[in-house]
Motif scaffolding. Structure first.
Motif, mmCIF file in Angstrom:
data_model
loop_
_atom_site.group_PDB
_atom_site.id
_atom_site.type_symbol
_atom_site.label_atom_id
_atom_site.label_comp_id
_atom_site.label_asym_id
_atom_site.label_seq_id
_atom_site.Cartn_x
_atom_site.Cartn_y
_atom_site.Cartn_z
ATOM 1 N N GLY A 19 0.812 -1.217 0.000
ATOM 2 C CA GLY A 19 0.000 0.000 0.000
ATOM 3 C C GLY A 19 0.840 1.260 0.000
ATOM 4 N N LYS A 20 2.123 1.131 0.303
ATOM 5 C CA LYS A 20 3.037 2.273 0.260
ATOM 6 C C LYS A 20 3.936 2.136 -0.958
ATOM 7 C CE LYS A 20 3.413 2.989 5.207
ATOM 8 N NZ LYS A 20 4.316 3.327 6.286
ATOM 9 N N GLY A 21 4.395 3.262 -1.450
ATOM 10 C CA GLY A 21 5.429 3.243 -2.469
ATOM 11 C C GLY A 21 6.769 3.157 -1.759
ATOM 12 N N LEU A 22 7.735 2.496 -2.386
ATOM 13 C CA LEU A 22 9.057 2.358 -1.774
ATOM 14 C C LEU A 22 10.159 2.756 -2.740
ATOM 15 C CD1 LEU A 22 8.743 -1.094 0.057
ATOM 16 C CD2 LEU A 22 8.503 1.197 1.045
ATOM 17 N N VAL A 23 11.143 3.424 -2.201
ATOM 18 C CA VAL A 23 12.406 3.695 -2.878
ATOM 19 C C VAL A 23 13.417 2.857 -2.104
ATOM 20 C CG1 VAL A 23 14.117 5.469 -3.466
ATOM 21 C CG2 VAL A 23 11.667 6.040 -3.477
ATOM 22 N N VAL A 24 13.858 1.750 -2.693
ATOM 23 C CA VAL A 24 14.727 0.795 -1.999
ATOM 24 C C VAL A 24 16.142 0.962 -2.522
ATOM 25 C CG1 VAL A 24 15.134 -1.618 -1.411
ATOM 26 C CG2 VAL A 24 12.785 -0.803 -1.793
ATOM 27 N N ASN A 25 17.006 1.480 -1.665
ATOM 28 C CA ASN A 25 18.381 1.781 -2.044
ATOM 29 C C ASN A 25 19.324 0.775 -1.410
ATOM 30 O OD1 ASN A 25 21.029 3.471 -1.061
ATOM 31 N ND2 ASN A 25 20.371 4.068 -3.107
ATOM 32 N N PHE A 26 20.144 0.119 -2.236
ATOM 33 C CA PHE A 26 21.187 -0.792 -1.757
ATOM 34 C C PHE A 26 22.483 -0.009 -1.731
ATOM 35 C CE2 PHE A 26 17.833 -3.494 -3.198
ATOM 36 C CZ PHE A 26 17.848 -4.562 -2.312
ATOM 37 N N TRP A 27 23.127 0.029 -0.564
ATOM 38 C CA TRP A 27 24.275 0.900 -0.362
ATOM 39 C C TRP A 27 25.210 0.317 0.687
ATOM 40 C CZ3 TRP A 27 25.607 3.981 4.014
ATOM 41 C CH2 TRP A 27 24.794 3.759 5.140
ATOM 42 N N ALA A 28 26.348 0.986 0.905
ATOM 43 C CA ALA A 28 27.287 0.629 1.975
ATOM 44 C C ALA A 28 28.109 1.855 2.346
ATOM 45 C CB ALA A 28 28.219 -0.496 1.522
ATOM 46 N N THR A 29 28.578 1.887 3.574
ATOM 47 C CA THR A 29 29.374 3.028 4.044
ATOM 48 C C THR A 29 30.731 3.103 3.367
ATOM 49 O OG1 THR A 29 30.251 1.753 5.903
ATOM 50 C CG2 THR A 29 28.278 3.072 6.324
ATOM 51 N N TRP A 30 31.217 2.007 2.790
ATOM 52 C CA TRP A 30 32.521 1.987 2.123
ATOM 53 C C TRP A 30 32.433 2.339 0.642
ATOM 54 C CZ3 TRP A 30 31.769 -1.555 -1.602
ATOM 55 C CH2 TRP A 30 30.920 -2.628 -1.338
ATOM 56 N N CYS A 31 31.248 2.656 0.156
ATOM 57 C CA CYS A 31 30.997 2.951 -1.255
ATOM 58 C C CYS A 31 30.869 4.465 -1.449
ATOM 59 C CB CYS A 31 29.716 2.219 -1.659
ATOM 60 S SG CYS A 31 28.944 2.774 -3.187
#
Length: 194
Positions: A68-80
């Motif tokens: 029911g919600k829209g999502l912005v799914v970000n794959f990330w890391a602190t070393w990037c």
């Protein structure tokens, strides 16, 4: 002999997790903030079954719990480096979109989990996004994530409607408008993670 990025991935226990250390930084065409890199799938693509990630407390979470919600799914890391560069814009985008029933889920692949990510959030001044984790990379692999950062846009049915590989300026008005359009009709936000 392994190159430095490959050694870093292996040291983090991620040798087989990602094909690349980070998506190379590229200047956006015509200064569009990355909008031209957004690859749309208007009909939507269902997500694989059984995808699990963790919240800041280590509890399992699933995309279905955001139905029911829209999502912005970000794959990330602190070393990037490109990931780190776009995190403040993602935080501002979350603040701008949450009232439209759209949330940003930044799934960290850092093996150190909350102990590594929480100090980064404090140091960077991230205030709106909750912490989410895919420390083993299983969800990223199941979704075909080839490098970091990679961001998926999920509509309110929970289907992938767009994907962007690389850094973007997520808080630009044009990008926010594209996200709202892709996610579809507005719903009243409930129980948001801000």
């Amino acid at each position: 002999m392994l190159n430095a990025p490959r050694r870093k991935l292996l040291a983090l226990g991620m040798g087989a997790t990602l094909a690349t250390l980070a998506v190379p930084r590229q200047s956006s065409a015509a200064g569009d903030g990355g909008l031209s890199k957004l690859r749309e799938t208007p009909e939507g693509r269902p997500l694989p079954d059984g995808l699990v990630f963790q919240d800041a407390e280590g509890r399992e979470a699933r995309f279905g719990s955001f139905r029911g919600k829209g999502l912005v799914v970000n794959f990330w890391a602190t070393w990037c480096p490109p990931c780190v560069a776009e995190m403040p814009a993602l935080d501002r985008a979350h603040a701008a979109l949450v009232r439209d029933g759209i949330e940003v889920l930044a799934l960290s692949s850092d093996r150190g989990g909350r102990a590594q990510v929480e100090p980064f959030y404090r140091r960077t001044g991230l205030q709106h996004m909750a912490m989410w984790f895919d420390t083993r990379g299983a969800t990223g692999r199941a979704l075909g994530i080839r490098g970091l950062p990679t961001t998926l846009i999920l509509d309110r049915r929970g289907q992938e409607v767009a994907r962007l590989e690389g850094e973007a300026e997520w808080d630009r008005p044009e990008m926010l408008a594209a996200i709202r359009r892709l996610v579809g009709g507005s719903t009243a936000p409930t129980g948001t993670n801000t």
